[in-house]
Design a protein around this motif. Structure first.
Motif, mmCIF file in Angstrom:
data_model
loop_
_atom_site.group_PDB
_atom_site.id
_atom_site.type_symbol
_atom_site.label_atom_id
_atom_site.label_comp_id
_atom_site.label_asym_id
_atom_site.label_seq_id
_atom_site.Cartn_x
_atom_site.Cartn_y
_atom_site.Cartn_z
ATOM 1 N N ASN A 5 47.149 -2.731 26.943
ATOM 2 C CA ASN A 5 48.322 -2.496 27.794
ATOM 3 C C ASN A 5 49.132 -3.776 27.909
ATOM 4 O O ASN A 5 48.696 -4.743 28.539
ATOM 5 C CB ASN A 5 47.865 -2.046 29.186
ATOM 6 C CG ASN A 5 49.034 -1.639 30.081
ATOM 7 O OD1 ASN A 5 50.196 -1.732 29.692
ATOM 8 N ND2 ASN A 5 48.718 -1.205 31.285
ATOM 9 N N GLY A 7 51.652 -5.055 29.865
ATOM 10 C CA GLY A 7 52.181 -4.535 31.115
ATOM 11 C C GLY A 7 52.438 -5.578 32.177
ATOM 12 O O GLY A 7 51.855 -6.668 32.191
ATOM 13 N N GLY A 40 52.419 -1.991 34.817
ATOM 14 C CA GLY A 40 51.344 -2.275 33.883
ATOM 15 C C GLY A 40 50.000 -2.423 34.563
ATOM 16 O O GLY A 40 49.008 -1.817 34.148
ATOM 17 N N GLN A 43 48.664 0.902 35.785
ATOM 18 C CA GLN A 43 48.151 1.751 34.711
ATOM 19 C C GLN A 43 46.818 1.232 34.186
ATOM 20 O O GLN A 43 45.905 2.016 33.889
ATOM 21 C CB GLN A 43 49.185 1.850 33.595
ATOM 22 C CG GLN A 43 50.419 2.631 33.997
ATOM 23 C CD GLN A 43 51.553 2.533 32.998
ATOM 24 O OE1 GLN A 43 51.362 2.068 31.874
ATOM 25 N NE2 GLN A 43 52.744 2.944 33.392
ATOM 26 N N SER A 44 46.684 -0.081 34.075
ATOM 27 C CA SER A 44 45.418 -0.644 33.613
ATOM 28 C C SER A 44 44.295 -0.356 34.597
ATOM 29 O O SER A 44 43.182 0.016 34.205
ATOM 30 C CB SER A 44 45.555 -2.160 33.398
ATOM 31 O OG SER A 44 46.249 -2.447 32.204
ATOM 32 N N HIS A 56 44.171 -5.877 29.206
ATOM 33 C CA HIS A 56 45.539 -6.071 29.675
ATOM 34 C C HIS A 56 46.147 -7.300 29.011
ATOM 35 O O HIS A 56 45.523 -8.367 28.956
ATOM 36 C CB HIS A 56 45.568 -6.248 31.194
ATOM 37 C CG HIS A 56 46.937 -6.110 31.774
ATOM 38 N ND1 HIS A 56 47.420 -4.923 32.277
ATOM 39 C CD2 HIS A 56 47.947 -7.008 31.907
ATOM 40 C CE1 HIS A 56 48.655 -5.096 32.702
ATOM 41 N NE2 HIS A 56 48.995 -6.353 32.477
ATOM 42 N N LEU A 132 49.498 1.024 25.656
ATOM 43 C CA LEU A 132 50.442 1.424 26.689
ATOM 44 C C LEU A 132 51.551 0.384 26.794
ATOM 45 O O LEU A 132 51.291 -0.822 26.740
ATOM 46 C CB LEU A 132 49.739 1.551 28.051
ATOM 47 C CG LEU A 132 48.648 2.610 28.183
ATOM 48 C CD1 LEU A 132 48.043 2.571 29.586
ATOM 49 C CD2 LEU A 132 49.186 3.990 27.874
#
Length: 292
Positions: A5, A7, A40, A43-44, A56, A132
């Motif tokens: 990700n 993010g 981010g 979502q992680s 991440h 992501l």
């Protein structure tokens, strides 16, 4: 498999207000607290709490060590989070009594991503891994292109919404994720019908009304779950993190969407963002209760 990700990582500064202020209006806050956020990071955390292995890729300032440690505590691999000379990103979030919000974001270190660090992180990527992406960091297009070349499934959340940013990355992603308002805006900007967006898979979230996925296999619609909302901030991020974790675990799209719907519904019953995201066992218990 792994979910990578690229993010944002933010310090979310929450203010409880009796109503969201209008232009020129001053409203006295009734409560205040600070927590981990950024699309981010949210979502992680969601994907990790759902049981996925998550790496991440991001950046904070010298003031952001606490945020990195919070991500680590939730089970996120933070080896690829850099410390920069830019301040950590932050968001000012006003939340009213119905759980609705108004948000102002300062990007800070989120816009100071480094291509060499991203290359090093994705050197570990393997075909079938997931990447992501959101619009709160720099280097989005280059990262999408690199991950695609490695055989990753690239999932792009077009938020904060910018039609030009979507155009720039569209050829390098597998799945486009938007809310209903963003989907209508993008369709208008591209001059196409809402069901003809130029990406192989499209996931459109409709808040409490659920979500719709479109892909080669057809259309899947999964309704939302009715709850009393306390704070809707981060609900979409929670949904996407859990959905990605479901795909990573080879769940069918419909099952991944049901899992995500349960996680998002539980999240909005709690104040906060990343720190309010439920664990997998909580979500499964919540969904089981809805079946009885």
């Amino acid at each position: 498999m792994t979910i990578f990700n690229l993010g944002s990582i933010n310090a979310d500064q929450f203010y409880g207000v009796p109503r969201l202020p209008g232009p020129g209006e001053t409203v006295a806050a009734t409560a205040r607290h600070t927590g981990l956020g950024g699309k981010g990071a949210n979502q992680s955390v969601a994907a990790a709490r759902a049981g996925a292995r998550v790496a991440h890729i991001g950046a904070v300032g010298m003031d952001g060590g606490w945020a990195v440690e919070r991500l680590r505590a939730y089970g996120v691999d933070v080896r690829h989070v850099a410390v920069t000379d830019q301040p950590t990103g932050h968001a000012i979030i006003n939340v009213d009594g119905a759980g609705e919000n108004a948000i102002v974001i300062f990007p800070g270190a989120n816009r100071a991503q480094d291509r060499a660090r991203i290359d090093a992180a994705l050197a570990e990527a393997r075909p079938g891994d997931i990447l992501l992406l959101q619009n709160e960091t720099s280097c989005v297009r280059d990262t999408a292109r690199l991950a695609r070349a490695k055989g990753c499934r690239v999932i792009y959340s077009a938020a904060p919404f910018d039609a030009a940013a979507v155009r720039e990355v569209a050829d390098h992603i597998d799945m486009l994720v938007l809310n209903a308002v963003e989907a209508a805006q993008l369709a208008a900007a591209l001059g196409v019908a809402g069901d003809a967006l130029p990406v192989g898979e499209v996931l459109v979230t409709h808040g409490a009304d659920g979500a719709v996925w479109r892909g080669d296999a057809g259309i899947v619609e999964v309704p939302g779950i009715a709850v009393t909302a306390v704070d809707t901030t981060g609900a979409g991020d929670t949904y996407l993190g859990y959905f990605a974790a479901g795909l990573d675990a080879d769940l069918p799209v419909e099952e991944a969407m049901r899992l995500a719907a349960g996680a998002a519904a539980l999240k909005v019953t709690r104040p906060g963002t990343a720190d309010a995201i439920p664990a997998r066992d909580e979500v499964e218990a919540f969904l089981a209760d809805r079946k009885t």
